[in-house]
Design a protein around this motif. Structure first.
Motif, PDB file in Angstrom:
ATOM      1  N   ILE A  69       0.851  -1.202   0.000  1.00  0.00           N
ATOM      2  CA  ILE A  69       0.000   0.000   0.000  1.00  0.00           C
ATOM      3  C   ILE A  69       0.886   1.252   0.000  1.00  0.00           C
ATOM      4  O   ILE A  69       0.638   2.213  -0.732  1.00  0.00           O
ATOM      5  N   HIS A  70       1.962   1.201   0.788  1.00  0.00           N
ATOM      6  CA  HIS A  70       2.921   2.307   0.848  1.00  0.00           C
ATOM      7  C   HIS A  70       3.565   2.516  -0.526  1.00  0.00           C
ATOM      8  O   HIS A  70       3.624   3.632  -1.043  1.00  0.00           O
ATOM      9  N   LYS A  71       4.037   1.428  -1.126  1.00  0.00           N
ATOM     10  CA  LYS A  71       4.653   1.512  -2.459  1.00  0.00           C
ATOM     11  C   LYS A  71       3.670   2.097  -3.480  1.00  0.00           C
ATOM     12  O   LYS A  71       4.004   2.993  -4.256  1.00  0.00           O
ATOM     13  N   LEU A  72       2.438   1.580  -3.471  1.00  0.00           N
ATOM     14  CA  LEU A  72       1.441   2.050  -4.445  1.00  0.00           C
ATOM     15  C   LEU A  72       1.146   3.538  -4.261  1.00  0.00           C
ATOM     16  O   LEU A  72       0.992   4.283  -5.231  1.00  0.00           O
ATOM     17  N   SER A  73       1.101   3.960  -3.001  1.00  0.00           N
ATOM     18  CA  SER A  73       0.788   5.352  -2.731  1.00  0.00           C
ATOM     19  C   SER A  73       1.945   6.267  -3.145  1.00  0.00           C
ATOM     20  O   SER A  73       1.749   7.251  -3.853  1.00  0.00           O
ATOM     21  N   VAL A  74       3.167   5.921  -2.738  1.00  0.00           N
ATOM     22  CA  VAL A  74       4.316   6.801  -2.971  1.00  0.00           C
ATOM     23  C   VAL A  74       4.774   6.755  -4.433  1.00  0.00           C
ATOM     24  O   VAL A  74       5.047   7.787  -5.040  1.00  0.00           O
ATOM     25  N   GLU A  75       4.839   5.547  -4.989  1.00  0.00           N
ATOM     26  CA  GLU A  75       5.425   5.423  -6.331  1.00  0.00           C
ATOM     27  C   GLU A  75       4.398   5.515  -7.450  1.00  0.00           C
ATOM     28  O   GLU A  75       4.728   5.889  -8.561  1.00  0.00           O
ATOM     29  N   ASN A  76       3.190   5.062  -7.182  1.00  0.00           N
ATOM     30  CA  ASN A  76       2.204   4.961  -8.262  1.00  0.00           C
ATOM     31  C   ASN A  76       1.016   5.905  -8.095  1.00  0.00           C
ATOM     32  O   ASN A  76       0.146   5.949  -8.961  1.00  0.00           O
ATOM     33  N   GLN A  77       0.950   6.590  -6.961  1.00  0.00           N
ATOM     34  CA  GLN A  77      -0.203   7.465  -6.652  1.00  0.00           C
ATOM     35  C   GLN A  77      -1.525   6.696  -6.753  1.00  0.00           C
ATOM     36  O   GLN A  77      -2.546   7.208  -7.205  1.00  0.00           O
ATOM     37  N   VAL A  78      -1.471   5.439  -6.350  1.00  0.00           N
ATOM     38  CA  VAL A  78      -2.672   4.597  -6.336  1.00  0.00           C
ATOM     39  C   VAL A  78      -3.064   4.376  -4.880  1.00  0.00           C
ATOM     40  O   VAL A  78      -2.232   3.948  -4.068  1.00  0.00           O
ATOM     41  N   ALA A  79      -4.326   4.683  -4.572  1.00  0.00           N
ATOM     42  CA  ALA A  79      -4.807   4.511  -3.198  1.00  0.00           C
ATOM     43  C   ALA A  79      -5.346   3.096  -3.029  1.00  0.00           C
ATOM     44  O   ALA A  79      -6.116   2.619  -3.859  1.00  0.00           O
ATOM     45  N   ALA A  80      -4.915   2.405  -1.973  1.00  0.00           N
ATOM     46  CA  ALA A  80      -5.435   1.055  -1.709  1.00  0.00           C
ATOM     47  C   ALA A  80      -5.512   0.848  -0.206  1.00  0.00           C
ATOM     48  O   ALA A  80      -4.771   1.478   0.556  1.00  0.00           O
ATOM     49  N   ALA A  81      -6.435  -0.015   0.219  1.00  0.00           N
ATOM     50  CA  ALA A  81      -6.539  -0.410   1.623  1.00  0.00           C
ATOM     51  C   ALA A  81      -6.182  -1.888   1.704  1.00  0.00           C
ATOM     52  O   ALA A  81      -6.077  -2.574   0.672  1.00  0.00           O
ATOM     53  N   VAL A  82      -6.016  -2.368   2.931  1.00  0.00           N
ATOM     54  CA  VAL A  82      -5.617  -3.771   3.127  1.00  0.00           C
ATOM     55  C   VAL A  82      -6.569  -4.723   2.385  1.00  0.00           C
ATOM     56  O   VAL A  82      -6.129  -5.704   1.773  1.00  0.00           O
ATOM     57  N   GLU A  83      -7.853  -4.406   2.378  1.00  0.00           N
ATOM     58  CA  GLU A  83      -8.849  -5.298   1.741  1.00  0.00           C
ATOM     59  C   GLU A  83      -8.735  -5.313   0.221  1.00  0.00           C
ATOM     60  O   GLU A  83      -9.348  -6.154  -0.434  1.00  0.00           O
ATOM     61  N   ASN A  84      -8.001  -4.363  -0.343  1.00  0.00           N
ATOM     62  CA  ASN A  84      -7.860  -4.334  -1.803  1.00  0.00           C
ATOM     63  C   ASN A  84      -6.688  -5.179  -2.294  1.00  0.00           C
ATOM     64  O   ASN A  84      -6.570  -5.427  -3.496  1.00  0.00           O
ATOM     65  N   VAL A  85      -5.807  -5.574  -1.381  1.00  0.00           N
ATOM     66  CA  VAL A  85      -4.526  -6.159  -1.809  1.00  0.00           C
ATOM     67  C   VAL A  85      -4.546  -7.686  -1.651  1.00  0.00           C
ATOM     68  O   VAL A  85      -4.931  -8.209  -0.604  1.00  0.00           O
ATOM     69  N   GLY A 203      13.504   7.591 -18.453  1.00  0.00           N
ATOM     70  CA  GLY A 203      13.176   8.965 -18.839  1.00  0.00           C
ATOM     71  C   GLY A 203      11.864   9.291 -18.159  1.00  0.00           C
ATOM     72  O   GLY A 203      11.789   9.429 -16.938  1.00  0.00           O
ATOM     73  N   GLU A 204      10.833   9.315 -18.985  1.00  0.00           N
ATOM     74  CA  GLU A 204       9.485   9.562 -18.466  1.00  0.00           C
ATOM     75  C   GLU A 204       9.102   8.477 -17.456  1.00  0.00           C
ATOM     76  O   GLU A 204       9.505   7.321 -17.612  1.00  0.00           O
ATOM     77  N   LYS A 205       8.304   8.857 -16.444  1.00  0.00           N
ATOM     78  CA  LYS A 205       7.837   7.856 -15.476  1.00  0.00           C
ATOM     79  C   LYS A 205       6.601   7.130 -16.010  1.00  0.00           C
ATOM     80  O   LYS A 205       5.875   7.674 -16.852  1.00  0.00           O
ATOM     81  N   ALA A 206       6.345   5.951 -15.467  1.00  0.00           N
ATOM     82  CA  ALA A 206       5.148   5.216 -15.858  1.00  0.00           C
ATOM     83  C   ALA A 206       3.923   5.831 -15.158  1.00  0.00           C
ATOM     84  O   ALA A 206       4.032   6.301 -14.029  1.00  0.00           O
ATOM     85  N   THR A 207       2.794   5.820 -15.858  1.00  0.00           N
ATOM     86  CA  THR A 207       1.538   6.300 -15.259  1.00  0.00           C
ATOM     87  C   THR A 207       0.672   5.096 -14.928  1.00  0.00           C
ATOM     88  O   THR A 207       0.356   4.300 -15.812  1.00  0.00           O
ATOM     89  N   LEU A 212      -5.622   7.695 -12.008  1.00  0.00           N
ATOM     90  CA  LEU A 212      -6.233   8.794 -12.759  1.00  0.00           C
ATOM     91  C   LEU A 212      -7.620   9.181 -12.254  1.00  0.00           C
ATOM     92  O   LEU A 212      -8.240  10.085 -12.798  1.00  0.00           O
ATOM     93  N   GLY A 213      -8.114   8.511 -11.252  1.00  0.00           N
ATOM     94  CA  GLY A 213      -9.427   8.884 -10.708  1.00  0.00           C
ATOM     95  C   GLY A 213     -10.096   7.688 -10.065  1.00  0.00           C
ATOM     96  O   GLY A 213      -9.800   6.544 -10.408  1.00  0.00           O
ATOM     97  N   ALA A 217     -10.262   3.662 -11.089  1.00  0.00           N
ATOM     98  CA  ALA A 217      -9.690   2.743 -10.085  1.00  0.00           C
ATOM     99  C   ALA A 217     -10.713   1.664  -9.717  1.00  0.00           C
ATOM    100  O   ALA A 217     -10.346   0.511  -9.455  1.00  0.00           O
ATOM    101  N   GLU A 218     -11.989   2.024  -9.752  1.00  0.00           N
ATOM    102  CA  GLU A 218     -13.058   1.076  -9.390  1.00  0.00           C
ATOM    103  C   GLU A 218     -13.234  -0.046 -10.406  1.00  0.00           C
ATOM    104  O   GLU A 218     -13.988  -0.977 -10.188  1.00  0.00           O
ATOM    105  N   ARG A 219     -12.577   0.090 -11.570  1.00  0.00           N
ATOM    106  CA  ARG A 219     -12.681  -0.988 -12.565  1.00  0.00           C
ATOM    107  C   ARG A 219     -11.296  -1.456 -13.021  1.00  0.00           C
ATOM    108  O   ARG A 219     -11.150  -1.988 -14.111  1.00  0.00           O
ATOM    109  N   THR A 220     -10.308  -1.238 -12.145  1.00  0.00           N
ATOM    110  CA  THR A 220      -8.936  -1.622 -12.511  1.00  0.00           C
ATOM    111  C   THR A 220      -8.359  -2.606 -11.507  1.00  0.00           C
ATOM    112  O   THR A 220      -8.518  -2.439 -10.297  1.00  0.00           O
TER     113      THR A 220
END
Ligand SMILES: Cc1ncc(COP(=O)(O)O)c(C=O)c1O
Length: 384
Positions: A69-85, A203-207, A212-213, A217-220
């Motif tokens: 969850i920490h990695k996803l938040s810091v590196e990917n800007q993806v919000a997740a809770a324990v129940e999502n992982v 170079g460019e970072k991965a998105t 993106l919203g 996220a609700e369908r990914t």
């Protein structure tokens, strides 16, 4: 009938030749040639010595989920809770779980070619039908929204993304990723986003599409792991971050198939995902130097067309200029390169990229130099 993985079978043949004493150079492997960093190894050894050798919860231990969850938040800007992982035995199992729970027989799944062949085989295992969206070097192997929409039918249920890509090294821009998110929302598609190479970019970072919203996220299902970034292919730890009902279904499936991933490998993975990024930087930087080396060498060979990969550790040169006579296709060519140049590569057909050959630069600079020199000589002989 499931197709065997030709990537693994070429590697096996190359290994058999090596065992016979042949000096084979392997540019076929999909794994870093580095050691797993010491702190990660130490954490797993400590886990074994302290008796952390029993079953864990099927979807992984809490401290690993929190590290992810920490990695996803810091590196990917993806919000997740324990129940999502859900932690699994490699990203491969995470992808399999996702396909099995999201797809019904007859559903269509969009794959963007060139693609990692496992997606197609896993989709078939779920009874679904892979539908290919073709891309080429003219767009850096990136699809346009129009190319994707053209393939959508009432049966289309999901799209698989893999940026950075195996085998093309393509990295989808933020704009492209946004366009894909919009069409997934409009056409009610699930997105399975395989982000296993997310940190190996030059170079460019991965998105991350799930960043993106909340609607997308609700369908990914975001899939990642530690195999590539931390040189941990043998540890078999991957993860998925998914909407809660999907994560629950994936956990229930895994419960009946493998149960938890290895307990002490999970402890090592905690260390990996919490590792300060500068500790992995030398491996990333070395891959970048190797990328520049292999692309520079390939571009010196006449009639080889190769685009600059932006991520992962593969080059995908177009060698169709050399397909003539008894070398009828890229499969023959890869066999020829193994037999005559003693260099193991992977034919592009495996990835729906006929006429191309995948060369992994997860090999030492010395081996890249020697390997490409041998390939150049073999190609020169072919055209003589
Ligand atoms: C695109 C892609 N996804 C997933 C995987 C599997 O990774 P893991 O070792 O975590 O199962 C690979 C491995 O080659 C890969 O290339």
């Amino acid at each position: 009938m499931l197709k065997p993985s030709p990537t693994l079978s070429i590697a096996a043949r190359a290994n058999a030749m090596k065992a016979e004493g042949v000096d084979v150079i392997s540019l076929s492997a999909g794994e870093p040639d580095f050691e797993t960093p010491e702190p990660i190894r130490a954490a797993a050894i400590e886990a074994i010595n302290s008796g952390f050798t029993k079953y864990t919860p099927t979807s992984g231990i809490k401290d690993l989920k929190e590290a992810i969850i920490h990695k996803l938040s810091v590196e990917n800007q993806v919000a997740a809770a324990v129940e999502n992982v859900v932690v699994s035995c490699g990203a491969k199992q995470s992808l399999y779980n996702a396909m099995m729970v999201l797809l019904e027989p007859g559903d269509e799944v969009l794959l963007i070619a060139p693609y990692w062949m496992t997606y197609a085989e896993q989709a078939r295992l779920a009874g679904a039908v892979p539908v290919v969206v073709h891309t080429d070097a003219s767009t850096g192997f990136t699809p346009t929204a129009e190319q994707i929409i053209e393939k959508i039918t009432p049966r289309t249920r999901a799209i698989v993304l893999n940026s950075p890509s195996n085998p093309s090294g393509a990295l989808y821009s933020r704009e492209t990723t946004k366009a894909i998110a919009q069409l997934a929302l409009r056409h009610d598609l699930w997105v399975i986003s395989d982000e296993i190479y997310d940190r190996l970019v030059y170079g460019e970072k991965a998105t991350s599409i799930a960043s993106l919203g909340s609607d997308i996220a609700e369908r990914t299902v975001t899939v990642g792991g530690c195999s590539k970034t931390y040189a941990m292919t043998g540890w078999r730890i991957g993860f998925a971050a998914a909407p809660k009902p999907v994560a629950l279904a994936m956990t229930n499936l895994q419960d009946q198939v493998t149960s938890n991933p290895n307990s002490f490998a999970q402890k090592g993975a905690v260390k990996a995902f919490r590792m300060p990024s500068d500790q992995c930087e030398p491996m990333r930087a070395e891959f970048e130097a190797r990328r520049d080396l292999i692309i520079g060498l390939l571009r010196e060979i006449p009639n080889v067309d190769v685009s600059m990969p932006k991520g992962a550790f593969y080059a995908l040169p177009n060698l169709s200029a050399y397909l003539r006579g008894r070398i009828t296709d890229d499969i023959c060519l890869a066999e020829h390169l193994l037999d005559k140049a003693m260099v193991a590569t992977v034919p592009g057909t495996v990835f729906e990229a006929p006429g191309h050959i995948r060369m992994s630069y997860a090999a030492s600079r010395e081996n890249i130099r020697r390997g490409i020199e041998r390939i150049a000589n073999a190609l020169q002989e072919l055209s003589a």
